[in-house]
Motif scaffolding. Structure first.
Motif, PDB file in Angstrom:
ATOM      1  N   CYS A   1      -2.212   4.366   5.563  1.00  0.00           N
ATOM      2  CA  CYS A   1      -0.994   3.543   5.423  1.00  0.00           C
ATOM      3  C   CYS A   1      -0.110   3.681   6.649  1.00  0.00           C
TER       4      CYS A   1
ATOM      5  N   GLU B   1       0.836  -1.207   0.000  1.00  0.00           N
ATOM      6  CA  GLU B   1       0.000   0.000   0.000  1.00  0.00           C
ATOM      7  C   GLU B   1       0.869   1.255   0.000  1.00  0.00           C
ATOM      8  N   ILE B   2       1.927   1.244   0.799  1.00  0.00           N
ATOM      9  CA  ILE B   2       2.824   2.408   0.883  1.00  0.00           C
ATOM     10  C   ILE B   2       3.520   2.653  -0.447  1.00  0.00           C
TER      11      ILE B   2
END
Length: 451
Positions: free
Chosen positions: A300, A261-262
């Motif tokens: 995140c 996700e990051i």
């Protein structure tokens, strides 16, 4: 007076470094003539925090040398090599002139202003003094660091920063800075006539004696547990990141999913890096910094901190009671985040694609081979590997067309070009070329989480 000369000196060294190292990857300009005597080969440096708006490290020269902190190190021969590398000179000038007049009935008013400035630098012939890393290691391999030396005792970790290359002036040279300004006013009336003029001039001259250090190159040395020295960049990183390999198997997918996700929300990296640094100082980070972040970025960061056991409910600045295991994992994740922060967003997307294609382990092997093979090679040099049965040829051949395309685009961002038909690798350098150590750290951490 010294402050003005220091400013002239620093301005001059920055100009020279910008010409001989335009990409700013290698050389650090000497900031003060007072520091020149401590910016010589083998001198040790203190690594200070980065300046607020600079990505470059901030080093402070010291009077201590590497031989000072070695047991019986005073009579060692490090094989200093010397060569003329360049000659630099500069001349610039500027002038300004303006005048204005007003005629109002019985009064005629006029004013004028003019000025000029010039900067001249005499021809600077420069010589490079270098100690190779390989020679240094051969010389010190049987010597140990004196842990009782004052410099060593005040060190916060086992990393030494040492000067192995210096650019010096071959002959005396000078820098001249001169400025002149003139102003005047004239007032004419029927019964009054007045004129006034003011002239100001200023000239400054700074002379560099022969042997003045202009710039230097820094190398990192690691003090091992047995008190010996080595250039342990990859081993040191691998040791710090090894905590991820020890993580419970059920936790690894959770961390990996958040990292993916990051990778798609690069704006979260800077905030997460800052909050992890606070945690490593044993302090609860301030979650209020997330209030200004976009929702996806905030999510995140919060997910990662939650996995690390850093809860939002705790007040900022509170001392954290971290176990050795949790601190090791936070430190490893912080190294991963810092390495990702050095990369372009499109590189992060390529890393995410590599994870999904399950080729991180192959890419890690390739990067390790490349870094070992080209370690210490000159910048701006193109080297074509003659690959017959070399390990990298085998790895490149094993990649499918899709895997090869992802890997090729990824390595291009770090100065490497893969050849599909010849299973070869070409190294090139340009302004976008980054430190392959950051890629190594990212791949090592991702491989540990994918395992």
């Amino acid at each position: 007076m010294f402050v003005r000369f220091r400013a002239m000196f620093q301005s001059t060294t920055k100009k020279i470094v910008s010409e001989i190292d335009p990409d700013g990857f290698t050389l650090f300009p000497v900031k003060s003539p007072y520091d020149s005597q401590n910016c010589k080969p083998l001198h040790l440096l203190l690594n200070k925090k980065k300046q607020l708006f600079s990505s470059r490290k901030n080093y402070v020269p010291t009077p201590f040398t590497l031989t000072d902190i070695l047991i019986d190190g005073q009579d060692l021969d490090f094989g200093l090599s010397s060569s003329i590398i360049a000659c630099f000179s500069e001349s610039s000038s500027a002038s300004l002139s303006a005048q204005a007049g007003v005629d109002a009935g019985y009064v005629d008013v006029g004013a004028h202003v003019s000025g000029n400035s010039s900067d001249t630098m005499s021809s600077v012939e420069m010589r490079k003094h270098t100690i190779s890393e390989r020679t240094l290691l051969d010389v010190v391999k049987d010597r140990k660091v004196n842990r009782e030396h004052p410099f060593v005792k005040q060190m916060k970790n086992n990393m030494l920063y040492v000067i192995l290359e210096v650019i010096e002036t071959e002959h005396a040279c000078s820098v001249n800075n001169s400025a002149k300004a003139e102003t005047g006013m004239k007032v004419l009336m029927e019964l009054l006539k007045t004129e006034a003029d003011l002239s100001v001039s200023k000239e400054r001259k700074l002379t560099f004696p022969a042997g003045t250090s202009i710039a230097y190159k820094v190398s990192q040395l690691m003090i091992s547990p047995s008190d010996t020295l080595g250039f342990g960049r990859k081993p040191r990183l691998a040791a710090s990141l090894a905590e991820l390999t020890k993580m419970c198997a059920d936790k690894k997918p959770l961390f990996l999913n958040v990292i993916l996700e990051i990778l798609g929300h690069s704006d979260s990296l800077a905030v997460l890096d800052e909050m992890l640094e606070q945690s490593l100082d044993d302090l609860q980070p301030d979650f209020q910094v997330l209030d200004q972040a976009e929702e996806d970025n905030r999510a995140c960061v919060e997910k990662m901190l939650d996995l690390l056991g850093i809860k939002k409910e705790n007040p900022p600045g509170k001392t954290l009671a971290l176990t050795a295991e949790s601190e090791g994992i936070i430190r490893a994740i912080n190294i991963l985040i810092q390495s990702l922060s050095e990369m372009d967003p499109k590189t992060l997307i390529l890393l995410a694609s590599s994870v999904k294609a399950e080729i991180i382990s192959k890419q890690l092997k390739l990067v390790t081979i490349f870094d070992d093979k080209w370690l210490g090679a000159a910048q701006y040099q193109c080297d074509l590997l003659e690959v017959k049965e070399d390990p990298e040829k085998v790895l490149i051949t094993q990649l499918t067309d899709e895997e090869f395309e992802i890997t090729q685009h990824l390595l291009e961002e770090f100065g490497f070009q893969l050849g599909r038909g010849s299973a070869s690798a070409l190294r090139f350098m340009n302004r976008k070329q980054g430190d392959i150590l950051a890629l190594f750290a990212a791949l090592y951490a991702l491989n540990a989480l994918c395992d």
